[in-house]
Structures are given as C-alpha cells and as structure tokens.
Design an enzyme around this catalytic site. Structure first.
Site, PDB file in Angstrom:
ATOM      1  N   LEU A  23       0.821  -1.212   0.000  1.00 28.25           N
ATOM      2  CA  LEU A  23       0.000   0.000   0.000  1.00 28.25           C
ATOM      3  C   LEU A  23       0.855   1.262   0.000  1.00 28.25           C
ATOM      4  O   LEU A  23       0.506   2.263  -0.633  1.00 28.25           O
ATOM      5  CB  LEU A  23      -0.929  -0.007   1.220  1.00 28.25           C
ATOM      6  CG  LEU A  23      -2.087  -1.012   1.154  1.00 28.25           C
ATOM      7  CD1 LEU A  23      -2.766  -1.149   2.520  1.00 28.25           C
ATOM      8  CD2 LEU A  23      -3.109  -0.588   0.094  1.00 28.25           C
ATOM      9  N   SER A 148      -6.685   0.483   9.965  1.00 26.14           N
ATOM     10  CA  SER A 148      -7.247  -0.695   9.289  1.00 26.14           C
ATOM     11  C   SER A 148      -8.698  -0.843   9.738  1.00 26.14           C
ATOM     12  O   SER A 148      -9.074  -0.345  10.812  1.00 26.14           O
ATOM     13  CB  SER A 148      -6.456  -1.938   9.713  1.00 26.14           C
ATOM     14  OG  SER A 148      -7.114  -3.123   9.319  1.00 26.14           O
ATOM     15  N   TYR A 161      -2.111  -7.185  16.852  1.00 25.77           N
ATOM     16  CA  TYR A 161      -2.227  -6.408  15.608  1.00 25.77           C
ATOM     17  C   TYR A 161      -3.523  -5.594  15.599  1.00 25.77           C
ATOM     18  O   TYR A 161      -3.498  -4.383  15.335  1.00 25.77           O
ATOM     19  CB  TYR A 161      -2.175  -7.329  14.379  1.00 25.77           C
ATOM     20  CG  TYR A 161      -2.377  -6.558  13.093  1.00 25.77           C
ATOM     21  CD1 TYR A 161      -1.370  -5.727  12.602  1.00 25.77           C
ATOM     22  CD2 TYR A 161      -3.586  -6.615  12.394  1.00 25.77           C
ATOM     23  CE1 TYR A 161      -1.555  -4.982  11.437  1.00 25.77           C
ATOM     24  CE2 TYR A 161      -3.779  -5.881  11.235  1.00 25.77           C
ATOM     25  CZ  TYR A 161      -2.764  -5.069  10.761  1.00 25.77           C
ATOM     26  OH  TYR A 161      -2.953  -4.314   9.618  1.00 25.77           O
ATOM     27  N   LYS A 165      -4.110  -1.339  15.702  1.00 22.55           N
ATOM     28  CA  LYS A 165      -4.875  -0.555  14.717  1.00 22.55           C
ATOM     29  C   LYS A 165      -6.011   0.206  15.403  1.00 22.55           C
ATOM     30  O   LYS A 165      -6.362   1.312  14.979  1.00 22.55           O
ATOM     31  CB  LYS A 165      -5.385  -1.463  13.595  1.00 22.55           C
ATOM     32  CG  LYS A 165      -4.267  -2.060  12.764  1.00 22.55           C
ATOM     33  CD  LYS A 165      -3.398  -0.986  12.105  1.00 22.55           C
ATOM     34  CE  LYS A 165      -2.190  -1.534  11.400  1.00 22.55           C
ATOM     35  NZ  LYS A 165      -1.375  -0.508  10.738  1.00 22.55           N
ATOM     36  N   THR A 196      -1.171  -8.176  -0.243  1.00 24.49           N
ATOM     37  CA  THR A 196       0.182  -7.580  -0.280  1.00 24.49           C
ATOM     38  C   THR A 196       1.131  -8.596   0.357  1.00 24.49           C
ATOM     39  O   THR A 196       0.735  -9.737   0.630  1.00 24.49           O
ATOM     40  CB  THR A 196       0.249  -6.264   0.547  1.00 24.49           C
ATOM     41  OG1 THR A 196      -0.024  -6.604   1.915  1.00 24.49           O
ATOM     42  CG2 THR A 196      -0.735  -5.217   0.068  1.00 24.49           C
TER      43      THR A 196
END
Ligand SMILES: NC(=O)c1ccc[n+]([C@@H]2O[C@H](COP(=O)([O-])OP(=O)(O)OC[C@H]3O[C@@H](n4cnc5c(N)ncnc54)[C@H](OP(=O)(O)O)[C@@H]3O)[C@@H](O)[C@H]2O)c1
Length: 279
Positions: A23, A148, A161, A165, A196
């Site tokens: 990104l 996110s 994670y 975010k 990705t």
C-alpha cells in the site's frame, strides 16, 4: 541509516514510511502523479532507490530515500534528525509501515510483539509529535496514519495487531479534533484485507482472513487510489470502498460479544490448536 541525499533540500515534501512495497508503494505513486516531492522510508534501501528512480522518471518529481528499521525504539528521532540534517521540510507525514503477528497470544514471541507495537503505534506517534510543530508553524499540513478496518474489531489470533490498529484509529480521531482549525489535518486510513506481502509476513495464510480469502481480497493499487482520494479530501476517517464503509456502519449494529465470537472462524487457521479443555 542509509540513503542517498537528494542534491537539494525538499520543500513541502510527503514523507511516507513503508514505501518500498504494498500500500505504501502504491500511495507514493499517487502522490508522485500529483507532483509531490517525496521522502521514502523503509528497510530495503536498494528497492527504495529503484522506486525513487521510477517515480522521478515517470513524474519529474524529486525523491529522496532513507533506509531505516522503524522498529528500533529511537528510530523516529533518528529519522527526524536525518530529515533536518538534509534540510527537507515535511508537509504530509504518512505513517504507513506496519506488520502483524499471528497465532495464539500465549504462543507468540513477545520480542516480535514488541517490534510490532513499536512499528504500528510508538514510531508513528513519535513521528507525529516530532513533525507536527513544523506543520503548525506553517498552519498547513497533514498526518496520515495507516490504521485498518481491524481497528473496529477485536481480532482473536491477531490480538496485538488488531489492538495496534484500534490505537492508531482512536489516536488519529482524537488529535484530529484537537487540531481542528489549525490548518493541519489528520487522516486514519482503514482498508479491508488487501493482497500484499502483509499476509506472508504475518504467516496467516492458512486462516480464511489471510489466505483462503485471497481471491476476494482487494488489490493494492485500487485500494491506494481510493484511499488517496479520501486523503486529498482530508477525511478524518478514510475507509476505501463504499462496500467497506457500509460494512463498518453495519459493525456498529452488531453486539460486541457476538462480533468477537464471529471473528474466530475467520481468524483461526487449521494450524492453530485449541487449548485442552479445563476440567
Ligand atoms: N494488507 C492488508 O490487508 C492491510 C489491511 C489494512 C491495513 N494494512 C496496513 O497497511 C500498512 C502497509 O501494509 P501492506 O499491506 O502494504 O504490507 P507490506 O506489503 O508488507 O508492506 C509493508 C511496508 O512496510 C515496510 N516495513 C516493514 N517493516 C518495517 C520496519 N521494521 N521498518 C521500516 N519499514 C518497514 C516494508 O518495507 P521493508 O520490508 O523494505 O522494510 C513495506 O514497505 C500496514 O500498516 C498494515 O498494517 C494492511
């Protein structure tokens, strides 16, 4: 730290972390196409130099690179001082670099989680703190934090994670209000799952959300273009894609207890064992 200082100091540049792939790379292409001077940051110096050459040839923009591991606790200060030393001024700071760890919280190595929390939360926070005074003095600028859709949910098996975010989203929204009227905008970008290198790094390809969903995942160029339009519009929360905006609105209607349970089949790959049941 490595990098080839460009011949002249850059004025009003866009500094983007994690610009080598995914990104971040796609966003640099959007900024370059609009004529912005760029400072690209990531660990892979050779790849950054290739990207810099590609962008300056295609769009005639000035591009500088800094190869730096942003999981180091003093990375934000080192980067800020290097930018000062090179004489650049930063108008838009894009905190994009990030990665996720995957597995049962009780099994994941804490050193990896520490690097994850440093890269996803502390380094962006400190970079914002360091670059903000310059923007405020100019009464002009923007901080873009790559959060996110994970920031809206608890994420079993990617607990840290998802939490990083949620932090980035909350932090961005809060300082956006503090900065209202100052000339400095803050944008939290909240993409859905995008194909990705992220999934490879997180080792979550066995989970529905990381691998088995891959044919349904958005692609990075489309997501970056959608995000870029929202960044230019200075949205505080930028959710690329109308279906994702609808999904986030719907999430608000689902009881949280139901939502966290519903996440389990999406997040838990066949490679993750259940705990032995308590007697
Ligand atoms: N892919 C998704 O599904 C998704 C969804 C929502 C949000 N996001 C967020 O989007 C951002 C970009 O992720 P992506 O999907 O584009 O992943 P990616 O393809 O793995 O790219 C990550 C970028 O961050 C850089 N990076 C990683 N570790 C670094 C470190 N220690 N120091 C400096 N740079 C580092 C990488 O470059 P080097 O390896 O050269 O250092 C690369 O340029 C992340 O914050 C991620 O959380 C991703």
């Amino acid at each position: 730290m490595d990098g080839t200082p460009s011949s002249s100091p850059l004025t009003g540049a866009v500094l983007i972390t994690g610009a080598s792939y995914g990104l971040g790379y796609e966003l640099t292409r959007c900024f370059a196409a609009d004529g912005h001077a760029l400072i690209l940051v990531a660990r892979s110096g050779d790849r950054l130099r290739t990207v810099a050459q590609e962008l300056s040839q295609a769009h005639g923009v000035q591009v500088d690179t800094v190869a730096l591991d942003l999981t180091q606790p003093d990375a934000a200060r080192m980067l800020f001082e290097e930018i000062q030393r090179r004489g650049h001024t930063v108008e838009i700071l894009v905190n994009n670099a990030g990665f996720g760890t995957y597995g049962r919280f009780s099994d994941i190595d804490f050193d990896a989680e520490t690097r994850e929390m440093q890269l996803n939360m502390l380094t962006p926070t400190q970079l914002t703190k360091l670059f903000l005074p310059g923007m405020l003095a100019q009464r002009r600028g923007q901080v873009v934090n790559m959060a996110s859709m994970a920031g809206y949910l608890p994420g079993p098996y990617m607990a840290i994670y998802f939490a990083t975010k949620a932090y980035l989203l909350s932090f961005s929204e809060a300082i956006a209000e503090e900065l209202r009227g100052s000339g400095v905008a803050v944008t939290a970008v909240c993409p859905n799952v995008v194909a990705t290198r992220f999934q490879e790094t997180a080792h979550n390809q066995a989970a529905y959300i990381g691998g088995r969903f891959r044919p349904l995942m958005a692609d990075a160029p489309t997501t970056a273009r959608q995000a870029y339009a929202l960044i230019r519009a200075k949205r505080t929360v930028a959710i690329p894609g109308w279906s994702n905006r609808l999904a986030v609105a719907a999430l608000g209607l689902i009881p949280r207890a139901l939502m966290r349970r519903a996440m389990v089949p999406f997040q838990k790959g066949p490679d993750i064992a259940d705990y032995p049941k308590a007697r």
